[in-house]
Design a protein around this motif. Sequence first.
Motif, short mmCIF file in Angstrom:
data_model
loop_
_atom_site.label_atom_id
_atom_site.label_comp_id
_atom_site.label_asym_id
_atom_site.label_seq_id
_atom_site.Cartn_x
_atom_site.Cartn_y
_atom_site.Cartn_z
N TYR A 486 0.33 2.70 0.23
CA TYR A 486 1.58 2.35 -0.45
C TYR A 486 2.71 3.19 0.14
CZ TYR A 486 4.97 1.34 -4.11
OH TYR A 486 6.08 0.94 -4.79
N GLN A 487 3.83 2.53 0.45
CA GLN A 487 5.00 3.21 0.98
C GLN A 487 5.81 3.75 -0.19
OE1 GLN A 487 5.19 3.23 4.39
NE2 GLN A 487 6.83 4.76 4.29
N LEU A 488 5.62 5.04 -0.49
CA LEU A 488 6.26 5.64 -1.66
C LEU A 488 7.77 5.68 -1.51
CD1 LEU A 488 3.76 8.59 -2.15
CD2 LEU A 488 3.87 6.49 -3.49
N THR A 489 8.23 6.10 -0.34
CA THR A 489 9.65 6.09 -0.02
C THR A 489 9.79 5.55 1.40
OG1 THR A 489 9.72 8.31 0.96
CG2 THR A 489 9.93 8.16 -1.45
N ARG A 490 11.01 5.52 1.89
CA ARG A 490 11.23 5.04 3.25
C ARG A 490 10.48 5.90 4.27
NH1 ARG A 490 14.93 1.76 5.72
NH2 ARG A 490 15.43 2.22 7.90
N ALA A 491 10.26 7.17 3.96
CA ALA A 491 9.65 8.09 4.91
C ALA A 491 8.23 8.50 4.55
CB ALA A 491 10.51 9.35 5.05
N LEU A 492 7.80 8.25 3.31
CA LEU A 492 6.53 8.80 2.84
C LEU A 492 5.54 7.68 2.53
CD1 LEU A 492 5.07 11.44 2.04
CD2 LEU A 492 5.94 11.09 -0.30
N ASN A 493 4.33 7.79 3.09
CA ASN A 493 3.28 6.80 2.88
C ASN A 493 2.02 7.48 2.37
OD1 ASN A 493 0.70 5.32 4.12
ND2 ASN A 493 2.30 3.78 3.84
N LEU A 494 1.37 6.85 1.37
CA LEU A 494 0.13 7.37 0.80
C LEU A 494 -0.98 6.34 1.00
CD1 LEU A 494 -1.44 9.45 -0.99
CD2 LEU A 494 -0.69 8.08 -2.98
N GLY A 495 -2.15 6.79 1.46
CA GLY A 495 -3.28 5.90 1.65
C GLY A 495 -4.56 6.52 1.14
N ALA A 496 -5.50 5.68 0.69
CA ALA A 496 -6.79 6.17 0.21
C ALA A 496 -7.83 5.08 0.43
CB ALA A 496 -6.72 6.53 -1.27
N GLY A 497 -9.09 5.51 0.61
CA GLY A 497 -10.16 4.55 0.84
C GLY A 497 -11.52 5.10 0.51
#
Length: 562
Positions: A486-497
């Motif tokens: 998920y793209q939290l902000t324009r610059a910050l991305n969070l991923g999990a699996g």
Amino acid sequence: MHLARRLRPLLLIPALAAGIEFSAHEAVGQHNVQPSQTGLFFDDLRARARQADSGYAAPDEASYRFQRSQYRAMADPEVMDPMAEPMVPGGALDDTRRVGAGLPVPGAHTSGPSAYYSHSQPYGYPFAQYAGGPVRQGNQFSPTYVTDPFSSQRRNLQVGPFGMGFGLNIYGEYTDNIARSPNKVDEFIVGTTVGLSADWPITRWQRLSLNVGIGYEHYFNNPQFNRRGGRNANLNLTPNSSISFEMLLGNVYVTVYDSFGINDLRTDLFGLDESDFYYYFYNDLGIAANWQINSKWSMQYNINRSDQIPLGSDFNFADRSITSFGTSVTYSPNGAAFVGAEGSVSHVDYRTSFQNDGYTYSYGLFAGTPITRNISIRAGAGVQHMRFDSGGDNQDDNTELDDFYYNVALQHQINRYVSHSLSFGHESSLNNVSNFRTTDYIRYGVGYAANRTRLSASVFFENDRESGGFVGENIERVGFNLYGSYQLTRALNLGAGYSYADINSELGLRSYDEHSFQVDLNYVLTQRWRAGMGYRYYMVDTKGTDFDFDQNRFLLNFYYNL
């Protein structure tokens, strides 16, 4: 013999210490041996020939705006193919050496922006040979000569006639169990990798391309677990480094290619300990051609010499070369649907007496077509033959294979957000401790991409059977993979699996379950700098033994694009 001792089943119980990922790179250099790879090679060759027919871009026609440090056009994230891996910084750096932590998404080994480098362990691979993505152009089954698959000829620097892409990756990793063993040993690793991609459109109908990544890394505490030779420090050459020269001569497209790098490999179908996993240098040199006979008929050729040279003397038994020739004849009435026949022959030459030398042959038919505007299918079927010498130290007396093969892949773009794929097949390939192995596989994957969200899931089943040798093992693998970002902000991305695999062997005390979890945080610092942090948890639960273990890994990466 060292290897004979290690391949005794009971002695391999501790092999769980290094996990069970089946490296897709075991197939490197086998695209004229494995029919699925032969077919995909020629599919890609035909596609490149069509691209060459329109001419190569001159330097001033490059798709990169040099003065603004951005591309002229990027794909709308809402309509990007969810089954494909998004482009990430680094150019030549972004290859299968990135640490996707064994959580492949449909069509890719890693999670795109969530990817990390690490040369310490072979974590970037799916749990099974055919579990990592649909069989289609552009993934790990495509030919090794494909130039610069990640930046797609987009460049960020102009030097004379060359359009160039430059990337730098600096990484650090801490793990509490570098040996992946019940007896934990920690390690801290730092490294850097430099990637360079360059294209020179010599004329409208000729192009020279280069794609190479060179790196260095240092082990601080326990260099004996450095599988490139047990040293504190070593140089790395990234897989899929390549140089190619392409030209169009009338209605004949020709490419001369050399693909090379350092990769990792395992010795058998089961898990392995630190002494049964090794790195090797490979070099695939060849020439391929597509002759467009007329608007409907075409013929393809590929002549290839593939060398695999282990970096450790304990694994000289796997030192081999494959010299091969493949050809294909294709009929395409409208440029979309196609049908044809293909065949190949290969000579396998091992440089020691452990493995048996031999020949492989395959021939069959293939077809592909769009079923609807959003559904397509490709299928191939035929016969495989393998003939091996006898008397090798691998004790494999099964010197012949006469078997059928088939492979089917379906793609469906349900809407602009969701796509899914199904692939299944049966074929044989060369093995490392027996003459060959035969695999049945099936895989289903689904992906979703819209706005700031990407989701993917896949399930797989694989039955793998060795032809003989010390163990002659049959293994079944079944599992699934989940990933979301998920793209939290324009610059910050969070991923999990999360991934799970259940591995069952017909031999006693060699079955187990495997669990893997990852979380990634990526931040764009500037137009040129990107930082990332990641955590990996890996756990093996054995069946009937006390060799259970877990592992924690903490990763830090910095990417720079010139």
